[in-house]
Design a protein around this motif. Structure first.
Motif, short mmCIF file in Angstrom:
data_model
loop_
_atom_site.label_atom_id
_atom_site.label_comp_id
_atom_site.label_asym_id
_atom_site.label_seq_id
_atom_site.Cartn_x
_atom_site.Cartn_y
_atom_site.Cartn_z
N GLN A 125 65.26 -13.00 52.75
CA GLN A 125 66.39 -12.30 52.16
C GLN A 125 67.44 -12.06 53.24
OE1 GLN A 125 65.50 -8.39 50.93
NE2 GLN A 125 67.57 -7.91 50.35
N GLY A 126 68.62 -12.55 53.00
CA GLY A 126 69.71 -12.31 53.94
C GLY A 126 70.32 -10.93 53.72
N ILE A 127 71.33 -10.63 54.50
CA ILE A 127 71.97 -9.32 54.39
C ILE A 127 72.70 -9.18 53.06
CG2 ILE A 127 73.80 -7.88 55.38
CD1 ILE A 127 73.03 -9.08 58.10
N ASP A 128 73.33 -10.24 52.60
CA ASP A 128 74.11 -10.17 51.37
C ASP A 128 73.45 -10.90 50.20
OD1 ASP A 128 74.37 -12.64 52.43
OD2 ASP A 128 76.51 -12.85 52.08
N LYS A 129 72.15 -11.08 50.27
CA LYS A 129 71.43 -11.81 49.21
C LYS A 129 70.67 -10.83 48.32
CE LYS A 129 72.38 -15.76 51.13
NZ LYS A 129 73.43 -16.56 50.71
N ASP A 130 70.36 -11.29 47.11
CA ASP A 130 69.54 -10.50 46.21
C ASP A 130 68.07 -10.63 46.59
OD1 ASP A 130 71.73 -9.74 44.71
OD2 ASP A 130 71.59 -11.47 43.39
N PHE A 131 67.27 -9.70 46.10
CA PHE A 131 65.83 -9.74 46.35
C PHE A 131 65.21 -10.92 45.62
CE2 PHE A 131 66.66 -5.21 47.02
CZ PHE A 131 66.06 -5.05 48.25
N LEU A 132 64.15 -11.48 46.20
CA LEU A 132 63.37 -12.49 45.49
C LEU A 132 62.53 -11.77 44.44
CD1 LEU A 132 62.06 -14.75 48.37
CD2 LEU A 132 63.75 -15.33 46.68
N THR A 133 62.56 -12.26 43.22
CA THR A 133 61.78 -11.63 42.18
C THR A 133 60.52 -12.45 41.93
OG1 THR A 133 63.04 -12.83 40.51
CG2 THR A 133 63.78 -10.62 41.04
N THR A 134 59.42 -11.76 41.77
CA THR A 134 58.15 -12.40 41.47
C THR A 134 58.09 -12.66 39.97
OG1 THR A 134 57.10 -11.24 43.29
CG2 THR A 134 55.65 -12.13 41.60
N SER A 135 57.70 -13.87 39.60
CA SER A 135 57.58 -14.19 38.18
C SER A 135 56.13 -14.53 37.86
CB SER A 135 58.50 -15.35 37.79
OG SER A 135 58.14 -16.50 38.48
N LEU A 136 55.70 -14.07 36.71
CA LEU A 136 54.34 -14.28 36.20
C LEU A 136 54.47 -14.98 34.86
CD1 LEU A 136 51.30 -13.72 36.57
CD2 LEU A 136 51.67 -11.56 35.41
N ILE A 137 53.93 -16.18 34.75
CA ILE A 137 54.09 -17.00 33.55
C ILE A 137 52.71 -17.34 32.97
CG2 ILE A 137 54.97 -19.19 32.63
CD1 ILE A 137 56.89 -19.17 35.10
N PHE A 138 52.55 -17.06 31.69
CA PHE A 138 51.33 -17.43 30.98
C PHE A 138 51.67 -18.56 30.02
CE2 PHE A 138 50.76 -12.94 31.98
CZ PHE A 138 49.48 -12.95 32.54
N GLY A 139 50.73 -19.47 29.79
CA GLY A 139 50.99 -20.57 28.88
C GLY A 139 49.75 -21.07 28.18
N VAL A 140 49.98 -21.73 27.06
CA VAL A 140 48.93 -22.35 26.27
C VAL A 140 49.40 -23.73 25.87
CG1 VAL A 140 47.56 -22.22 24.15
CG2 VAL A 140 48.19 -20.12 25.35
N LYS A 141 48.56 -24.74 26.09
CA LYS A 141 48.88 -26.09 25.67
C LYS A 141 47.84 -26.50 24.62
CE LYS A 141 49.28 -30.83 27.23
NZ LYS A 141 49.10 -31.75 28.35
N VAL A 142 48.32 -26.80 23.42
CA VAL A 142 47.44 -27.15 22.31
C VAL A 142 47.77 -28.56 21.85
CG1 VAL A 142 46.67 -26.53 19.98
CG2 VAL A 142 47.38 -24.74 21.57
N THR A 143 46.77 -29.42 21.73
CA THR A 143 46.95 -30.75 21.16
C THR A 143 46.09 -30.86 19.91
OG1 THR A 143 45.24 -31.64 22.61
CG2 THR A 143 47.51 -31.83 23.35
N PHE A 144 46.71 -31.41 18.85
CA PHE A 144 46.01 -31.55 17.55
C PHE A 144 45.61 -32.98 17.33
CE2 PHE A 144 48.75 -27.85 17.09
CZ PHE A 144 47.85 -26.92 16.63
#
Length: 97
Positions: A78-97
């Protein structure tokens, strides 16, 4: 003398330097972790599903400060004039019929 001089001058020339104010800012960061699990077909065929996969992904986890003089809570990316890094949490489901 409590603090060393940053430099000294002799006949108009500046000489010398020191590393008194330098510190070890080593850090470690895990940028991406993805875990997934495929449900066996002998279980999914009861629901008329050919394939079922569940997964979770985490991006931009906080940094671990490893240095001896590192500043608590300081993010090296993070620089002086930069935004914070945000942590992302992603859940997913892959369904094949």
């Amino acid at each position: 003398m409590r603090f060393p001089m940053a430099s000294w001058a002799h006949q108009g020339q500046i000489y010398g330097s020191n590393d008194f104010w330098l510190y070890n800012a080593a850090y470690m960061r895990v940028k991406n972790i993805t875990l997934g699990y495929t449900i066996p077909q002998n279980i999914t065929k009861n629901f008329y599903v050919n394939g079922l996969r569940l997964y979770v992904s985490v991006n931009d986890l906080p940094a671990f400060n490893l240095g001896s003089g590192s500043i608590d809570g300081w993010d090296p990316e993070q620089g002086i004039d930069k935004d914070f890094l945000t942590t992302s949490l992603i859940f997913g489901v892959k369904v094949t019929f």
